[in-house]
Design a protein around this motif. Structure first.
Motif, PDB file in Angstrom:
ATOM      1  N   SER A  71       0.748  -1.156   0.064  1.00 17.37           N
ATOM      2  CA  SER A  71      -0.020  -0.102  -0.075  1.00 17.37           C
ATOM      3  C   SER A  71       1.034   1.299  -0.123  1.00 17.37           C
ATOM      4  O   SER A  71       0.237   2.351  -0.139  1.00 17.37           O
ATOM      5  N   ALA A  73       3.775   3.249  -1.707  1.00 19.58           N
ATOM      6  CA  ALA A  73       4.513   3.649  -2.918  1.00 19.58           C
ATOM      7  C   ALA A  73       5.904   3.358  -3.263  1.00 19.58           C
ATOM      8  O   ALA A  73       6.450   2.787  -4.023  1.00 19.58           O
ATOM      9  N   LYS A  76       5.900  -0.714  -2.595  1.00 20.10           N
ATOM     10  CA  LYS A  76       4.956  -1.697  -3.147  1.00 20.10           C
ATOM     11  C   LYS A  76       5.519  -2.486  -4.111  1.00 20.10           C
ATOM     12  O   LYS A  76       5.103  -3.542  -4.556  1.00 20.10           O
ATOM     13  N   LYS A  77       6.886  -2.265  -4.785  1.00 20.42           N
ATOM     14  CA  LYS A  77       7.367  -2.924  -5.815  1.00 20.42           C
ATOM     15  C   LYS A  77       8.698  -4.115  -5.223  1.00 20.42           C
ATOM     16  O   LYS A  77       9.136  -4.628  -6.059  1.00 20.42           O
ATOM     17  N   SER A 146       2.985   1.158 -15.527  1.00 21.39           N
ATOM     18  CA  SER A 146       1.758   1.826 -15.554  1.00 21.39           C
ATOM     19  C   SER A 146       0.735   1.114 -16.671  1.00 21.39           C
ATOM     20  O   SER A 146       1.183   0.205 -17.517  1.00 21.39           O
ATOM     21  N   SER A 153      -5.576   5.662 -15.961  1.00 19.33           N
ATOM     22  CA  SER A 153      -4.674   4.926 -14.945  1.00 19.33           C
ATOM     23  C   SER A 153      -5.268   3.884 -14.269  1.00 19.33           C
ATOM     24  O   SER A 153      -6.464   4.288 -13.521  1.00 19.33           O
ATOM     25  N   GLU A 155      -4.596   0.855 -11.192  1.00 21.28           N
ATOM     26  CA  GLU A 155      -3.755   0.149 -10.200  1.00 21.28           C
ATOM     27  C   GLU A 155      -4.025  -1.280 -10.121  1.00 21.28           C
ATOM     28  O   GLU A 155      -4.937  -1.831  -9.937  1.00 21.28           O
ATOM     29  N   THR A 157      -1.895  -5.179  -8.782  1.00 23.30           N
ATOM     30  CA  THR A 157      -0.764  -5.669  -8.000  1.00 23.30           C
ATOM     31  C   THR A 157       0.055  -6.121  -8.908  1.00 23.30           C
ATOM     32  O   THR A 157       0.146  -6.231 -10.110  1.00 23.30           O
ATOM     33  N   LYS A 206     -10.769  -4.980 -12.571  1.00 21.96           N
ATOM     34  CA  LYS A 206      -9.814  -3.681 -12.427  1.00 21.96           C
ATOM     35  C   LYS A 206      -9.692  -3.114 -13.740  1.00 21.96           C
ATOM     36  O   LYS A 206      -9.680  -1.720 -13.744  1.00 21.96           O
TER      37      LYS A 206
END
Length: 226
Positions: A71, A73, A76-77, A146, A153, A155, A157, A206
């Motif tokens: 959650s 930024a 998250k990667k 992206s 855009s 989002e 996972t 999504k």
């Protein structure tokens, strides 16, 4: 390749010390922590290349830690491999659907752990090229990580992103569930392909109006495009 840092969050001291010792002797910089709170303190000082994360911990459990990582930024990667004594299909799906990159059940061998780490890092590093794919309303940029649907855009996972990327890169080709497991998770979960269906279902949701680009080929797998 020299890895800057791998963090291991494990409350069992003997396991934690063995993992840290093995990784350090394999050429990885490694630090071990007993609690999730210690992990987040360390992250503020140095961002790791990968996190090994136990589920059963004395403070915040591993799933809670993983959700917090995903959650934010800034974290998250970061690739995460779950290390846990829980080995049911349900537990695996919960971990993977929460954003884990892999899942290894205790007891495990050190050579298997090293192999899994290398596989996850290879997949993560392979996404660094600036490549764009588009199909229908959906456009993906692998370097910017992206997704755009009709210019808006979306989002996703990490696993959802990797699934969409793989299918768009192979547009027109039917990818079986076993192929998707092998390519996205690095190995086959002994036929436990239900997690693929779960990810595809949430991915379609999504993508909204762009979700219909993913076609189900009954009894085989999934495909984007004819």
């Amino acid at each position: 390749m020299v890895i800057n840092m791998i963090y291991c969050v494990e409350d069992d001291r003997s396991i934690r010390e063995l993992v840290v010792y093995t990784l350090q002797n394999t050429g990885y910089s490694t630090a071990g922590f007993e609690k999730g709170a210690e992990l987040f303190i360390a992250i503020r000082a140095q961002m790791p290349e990968l996190i090994l994360l136990d589920i059963m911990l004395p403070d915040l459990d591993g799933i809670g830690i993983l959700k917090r990582l995903r959650s934010d930024a800034s974290t998250k990667k970061i690739p995460v491999i779950m290390l846990t004594a829980k080995g049911t299909e349900y537990d695996k799906i919960i971990g993977l659907d929460s954003g884990a990159d892999d899942y290894i059940t205790k007891p495990f061998g050190m050579m298997e752990l090293i192999s899994r780490i290398k596989a996850v890092l290879r997949r993560t590093n392979s996404n660094n090229d600036e490549i764009e794919y588009s199909f229908g309303k959906v456009k993906i940029n692998t370097k910017a990580h992206s997704i755009l649907v009709d210019g808006v855009s979306v989002e996703l996972t990490l696993k959802e992103f990797e699934l969409l990327h793989l299918m768009m890169k192979n547009a027109g080709i039917v990818l079986t569930r076993d192929m998707l497991l092998e390519n996205i998770w690095g190995y086959n979960f002994d036929g436990e392909t239900r997690t693929i269906d779960v990810h595809i279902r949430t991915l379609r949701t999504k993508l909204g109006s762009g979700g219909d680009i993913i076609e189900t080929v009954r009894g085989v797998g999934y495909r984007i495009g004819d």
